[in-house]
Design a protein around this motif. Sequence first.
Motif, PDB file in Angstrom:
ATOM      1  N   UNK A 114       1.162  36.958 -14.223  1.00 27.02           N
ATOM      2  CA  UNK A 114       2.039  36.249 -14.774  1.00 27.02           C
ATOM      3  C   UNK A 114       2.369  35.456 -16.258  1.00 27.02           C
ATOM      4  N   UNK A 115       1.130  35.994 -16.860  1.00 21.22           N
ATOM      5  CA  UNK A 115       0.603  35.889 -18.069  1.00 21.22           C
ATOM      6  C   UNK A 115       1.704  36.969 -18.997  1.00 21.22           C
ATOM      7  N   UNK A 116       2.488  35.902 -19.826  1.00 21.14           N
ATOM      8  CA  UNK A 116       3.301  37.215 -20.104  1.00 21.14           C
ATOM      9  C   UNK A 116       4.203  36.837 -21.329  1.00 21.14           C
ATOM     10  N   UNK A 117       5.186  37.491 -22.326  1.00 22.73           N
ATOM     11  CA  UNK A 117       5.746  37.165 -24.049  1.00 22.73           C
ATOM     12  C   UNK A 117       6.842  37.165 -23.251  1.00 22.73           C
ATOM     13  N   UNK A 190       2.413  41.053 -19.069  1.00 22.02           N
ATOM     14  CA  UNK A 190       1.201  41.878 -19.147  1.00 22.02           C
ATOM     15  C   UNK A 190       1.406  42.844 -18.146  1.00 22.02           C
ATOM     16  N   UNK A 191       1.191  44.019 -18.149  1.00 21.97           N
ATOM     17  CA  UNK A 191       0.751  45.471 -17.664  1.00 21.97           C
ATOM     18  C   UNK A 191      -0.394  45.983 -17.622  1.00 21.97           C
ATOM     19  N   UNK A 192      -1.069  46.385 -16.654  1.00 19.64           N
ATOM     20  CA  UNK A 192      -1.657  47.862 -16.743  1.00 19.64           C
ATOM     21  C   UNK A 192      -1.565  49.180 -17.787  1.00 19.64           C
ATOM     22  N   UNK A 193      -0.271  49.291 -17.343  1.00 14.83           N
ATOM     23  CA  UNK A 193       0.511  50.573 -17.391  1.00 14.83           C
ATOM     24  C   UNK A 193       0.263  51.512 -17.596  1.00 14.83           C
ATOM     25  N   UNK A 194      -0.586  52.012 -16.641  1.00 11.41           N
ATOM     26  CA  UNK A 194      -1.166  53.162 -16.263  1.00 11.41           C
ATOM     27  C   UNK A 194      -1.942  52.875 -14.118  1.00 11.41           C
ATOM     28  N   UNK A 195      -0.896  52.497 -13.646  1.00 10.61           N
ATOM     29  CA  UNK A 195      -2.199  51.765 -12.664  1.00 10.61           C
ATOM     30  C   UNK A 195      -2.164  52.819 -11.386  1.00 10.61           C
ATOM     31  N   UNK A 196      -2.531  53.264 -11.508  1.00 13.20           N
ATOM     32  CA  UNK A 196      -3.397  54.317  -9.697  1.00 13.20           C
ATOM     33  C   UNK A 196      -4.584  54.735  -9.683  1.00 13.20           C
ATOM     34  N   UNK A 197      -5.126  54.674  -8.458  1.00 10.00           N
ATOM     35  CA  UNK A 197      -5.944  54.662  -7.335  1.00 10.00           C
ATOM     36  C   UNK A 197      -7.341  55.003  -8.809  1.00 10.00           C
ATOM     37  N   UNK A 241      -0.215  40.605  -2.863  1.00 10.69           N
ATOM     38  CA  UNK A 241       0.473  40.778  -4.279  1.00 10.69           C
ATOM     39  C   UNK A 241       1.314  39.585  -4.202  1.00 10.69           C
ATOM     40  N   UNK A 242       2.236  40.345  -2.829  1.00 12.72           N
ATOM     41  CA  UNK A 242       3.653  39.077  -3.047  1.00 12.72           C
ATOM     42  C   UNK A 242       3.568  38.063  -3.173  1.00 12.72           C
ATOM     43  N   UNK A 243       2.328  37.585  -1.874  1.00  9.43           N
ATOM     44  CA  UNK A 243       1.948  36.384  -1.853  1.00  9.43           C
ATOM     45  C   UNK A 243       2.337  35.303  -3.042  1.00  9.43           C
ATOM     46  N   UNK A 244       1.815  35.568  -4.015  1.00  9.93           N
ATOM     47  CA  UNK A 244       1.674  35.206  -5.811  1.00  9.93           C
ATOM     48  C   UNK A 244       3.206  36.195  -6.320  1.00  9.93           C
ATOM     49  N   UNK A 245       3.611  36.402  -6.686  1.00  8.74           N
ATOM     50  CA  UNK A 245       4.878  37.287  -7.687  1.00  8.74           C
ATOM     51  C   UNK A 245       5.485  38.293  -6.254  1.00  8.74           C
TER      52      UNK A 245
END
Length: 287
Positions: A114-117, A190-197, A241-245
């Motif tokens: 939810x933090x955006x540019x 704002x994305x982590x960009x490399x979000x795997x396990x 996640x989908x409850x929020x976004x």
Amino acid sequence: MDIIEKTLSTIGDESRIQKQTSVSGGDINHAFYVQTERQAYFIKTNAGVPSHFFQAEAEGLQTIQQTKTIRVPSVYHYDMPENREPAALVMEWIESGNRNDHAALGHQLAHMHKHTSNSYGYGAPTFVGQLDQPNTWAPSWVDYYRTCRLGAQLDIGISKKRMTNKRRKRMEALMSRLDQYLPAHPEASLLHGDLWGGNYMMDEHGQPVLIDPSILYGDHAFELAFTEVFGGFPADFYNHYQEVFPLPEHYEEIKPLYQLFYLLAHLNMFGESYGPAVDRILKHYTE
């Protein structure tokens, strides 16, 4: 004085090292648990890396930390080597726990998104694994994704001879019509960009911690698509996640396009075993 002692001295901790143990830190860096008389640290070291190698990770962690949405390790110091000399990144040591709260991971990540540019991309180069990730700010998500993501991987693939004639033609055809499939102006999250396990953990209280980011601002569906590339996260993660976004209605239609970037990166890093998956996606969108 070795790199670890030198770095600790730089941050003002000249107390005696009580314990130093090599730990798992990925395939790229050497990683250590270091306990001094003052506190415990997680320290990564490397030699021969570009000057911004550890800076990119540190600034990504600090940017996420500033959102106050999800825990990341605090950064104490990073080197910017000018002549590819040994360098270090010093962070807070976080004890891992046995309880996994994937509902919290989904909930907190959604709030981070939810933090955006006002623009898409990022204003500094980062890395995806060992590969350089060029970044620019772009007014359109499609422009950024075409140029900095797919286009950059295409260039690397050509240089590494990973692009057969048919694969290259399909890539170029897909890139030319990308605006038919992807939204031009989604929220620039704002994305982590490399979000795997392997790039999140749970702390001693079972709460999620993000590590090893390669941040950018873009479509939040891009992040969620990557979580599904290698088997996906537990259902609690996606539900909370989908409850929020909530994800867009067209998520399933565009998910392979977003996964294509990561599969191309793996093709370029690890070889042709990822080629068939890349080709299936390219064929789906170009034939």
